[in-house]
Scaffold this motif. Sequence first.
Motif, PDB file in Angstrom:
ATOM      1  N   THR A  58       0.830  -1.212   0.000  1.00 53.27           N
ATOM      2  CA  THR A  58       0.000   0.000   0.000  1.00 53.27           C
ATOM      3  C   THR A  58       0.859   1.256   0.000  1.00 53.27           C
ATOM      4  O   THR A  58       0.522   2.256  -0.639  1.00 53.27           O
ATOM      5  CB  THR A  58      -0.932  -0.004   1.221  1.00 53.27           C
ATOM      6  N   ASP A 116      -1.227   7.763  -5.339  1.00 48.53           N
ATOM      7  CA  ASP A 116      -2.457   8.235  -4.696  1.00 48.53           C
ATOM      8  C   ASP A 116      -3.713   7.839  -5.475  1.00 48.53           C
ATOM      9  O   ASP A 116      -4.734   7.500  -4.889  1.00 48.53           O
ATOM     10  CB  ASP A 116      -2.392   9.752  -4.528  1.00 48.53           C
ATOM     11  N   LEU A 168      -5.103   4.297  -4.719  1.00 52.61           N
ATOM     12  CA  LEU A 168      -5.634   4.025  -3.383  1.00 52.61           C
ATOM     13  C   LEU A 168      -7.141   4.216  -3.323  1.00 52.61           C
ATOM     14  O   LEU A 168      -7.818   3.608  -2.492  1.00 52.61           O
ATOM     15  CB  LEU A 168      -4.954   4.950  -2.360  1.00 52.61           C
ATOM     16  N   THR A 169      -7.683   5.076  -4.181  1.00 55.88           N
ATOM     17  CA  THR A 169      -9.128   5.338  -4.188  1.00 55.88           C
ATOM     18  C   THR A 169      -9.826   4.663  -5.359  1.00 55.88           C
ATOM     19  O   THR A 169     -11.023   4.854  -5.564  1.00 55.88           O
ATOM     20  CB  THR A 169      -9.372   6.854  -4.269  1.00 55.88           C
ATOM     21  N   VAL A 217      -4.238  10.663   7.937  1.00 57.90           N
ATOM     22  CA  VAL A 217      -5.611  10.339   7.527  1.00 57.90           C
ATOM     23  C   VAL A 217      -6.555  11.033   8.500  1.00 57.90           C
ATOM     24  O   VAL A 217      -6.731  10.607   9.645  1.00 57.90           O
ATOM     25  CB  VAL A 217      -5.857   8.812   7.519  1.00 57.90           C
ATOM     26  N   GLN A 241      -6.483  12.470   3.240  1.00 58.42           N
ATOM     27  CA  GLN A 241      -6.308  11.021   3.312  1.00 58.42           C
ATOM     28  C   GLN A 241      -5.091  10.636   2.481  1.00 58.42           C
ATOM     29  O   GLN A 241      -5.160  10.538   1.255  1.00 58.42           O
ATOM     30  CB  GLN A 241      -7.545  10.267   2.795  1.00 58.42           C
ATOM     31  N   HIS A 242      -3.988  10.446   3.171  1.00 56.58           N
ATOM     32  CA  HIS A 242      -2.753  10.009   2.517  1.00 56.58           C
ATOM     33  C   HIS A 242      -2.378   8.635   3.086  1.00 56.58           C
ATOM     34  O   HIS A 242      -1.489   8.515   3.926  1.00 56.58           O
ATOM     35  CB  HIS A 242      -1.627  11.018   2.748  1.00 56.58           C
ATOM     36  N   TRP A 243      -3.084   7.632   2.599  1.00 55.14           N
ATOM     37  CA  TRP A 243      -2.859   6.292   3.128  1.00 55.14           C
ATOM     38  C   TRP A 243      -1.445   5.794   2.827  1.00 55.14           C
ATOM     39  O   TRP A 243      -0.864   5.052   3.621  1.00 55.14           O
ATOM     40  CB  TRP A 243      -3.895   5.327   2.565  1.00 55.14           C
ATOM     41  N   GLN A 244      -0.908   6.158   1.675  1.00 55.73           N
ATOM     42  CA  GLN A 244       0.428   5.693   1.325  1.00 55.73           C
ATOM     43  C   GLN A 244       1.464   6.233   2.296  1.00 55.73           C
ATOM     44  O   GLN A 244       2.404   5.521   2.685  1.00 55.73           O
ATOM     45  CB  GLN A 244       0.775   6.071  -0.122  1.00 55.73           C
ATOM     46  N   LEU A 302       0.794   7.117   5.450  1.00 52.85           N
ATOM     47  CA  LEU A 302       0.513   6.483   6.743  1.00 52.85           C
ATOM     48  C   LEU A 302       1.215   5.133   6.846  1.00 52.85           C
ATOM     49  O   LEU A 302       1.877   4.829   7.850  1.00 52.85           O
ATOM     50  CB  LEU A 302      -0.988   6.333   6.939  1.00 52.85           C
ATOM     51  N   PHE A 303       1.085   4.306   5.783  1.00 52.14           N
ATOM     52  CA  PHE A 303       1.700   2.982   5.832  1.00 52.14           C
ATOM     53  C   PHE A 303       3.221   3.077   5.692  1.00 52.14           C
ATOM     54  O   PHE A 303       3.947   2.274   6.292  1.00 52.14           O
ATOM     55  CB  PHE A 303       1.114   2.090   4.742  1.00 52.14           C
TER      56      PHE A 303
END
Length: 293
Positions: free
Chosen positions: A50, A55, A58-59, A251, A256-259, A261-262
């Motif tokens: 992930t 970006d 991810l969505t 997030v 929302q920046h999931w990349q 975060l992980f």
Amino acid sequence: MSGRSTPRPKDRQGAGEGAFARRAKVAILAGVGYLVAFVFIAPYLEMALTALKPDRELTKSPTTFLPKHWDFANFVNVWKAAPIWKNMQVSLIVAAVATLIALAVALPAAYYTARHRFRGRGAFLLLVLVTQMFAPTALVIGIYREMVALNLTDTLLGLILVNAAFNLPFCVWILHGYFSSIPKALEEAAYLDGAGKIKALTRVTLPLSLPGLVTAVIYTFIGAWNEYVVALTITSSPDRQPLTVAVPGFVTSYQQHWQYLFATSLIAIVPVVILFVFIERYLIGGLTAGSVK
């Protein structure tokens, strides 16, 4: 005629079946071990995949397990998106100093309770065990009021003292067990050789209890490194928050920046892994050290 007896076909067949059974058992145990390892590694693998997605992926629905476009720049850009280097420094300082304080207090307490019988000793050890059962979450309101009264909110000292206090009972308990398992006769033999109490402790007792010391260091460091609730409650400045508090900031309701975060979550694992790699050999070596003159 030779005195040797020739193995009968049935004996050879039985030996072959026994070797096959042993090999099958080893193969099954290895397969189960690999399966268990994969179960534990799978979440980190998902985090890594992930973190390497751009970006737009991810969505996207339906999502894909593997990235279609590998974006390794996420691990570089995350350092610019938030001051995680400063947050990592805070986590390292808090975890390291809290570990040193906990060990400095736990060592004499554990050694004295292991070597001396005094009134209230059992009640003291029971109290140490009971305090280990309280989670910081259940006491967070009282901790916050205490930090306010001591003017330690939003300070590294407040985080250090709280983490040291919550990990201290475990250190005392585990070191007490190791000190109690070491025969007192070894120290008495050191006294006969001319060693004082401090020298006997450092040359005999501590090397034999090294596995317990290493366990206490790892447990305390990881506990302080992973602490979240108290740090979230008593800190407010972004540059004084540990990494555990900074990670969820990627997030929110506004972004929302999931990349990221992980990616930050994987970066947060690195110091703990490095600590264990460097300290693991002492855990094994301490099992036999100290008893040989």
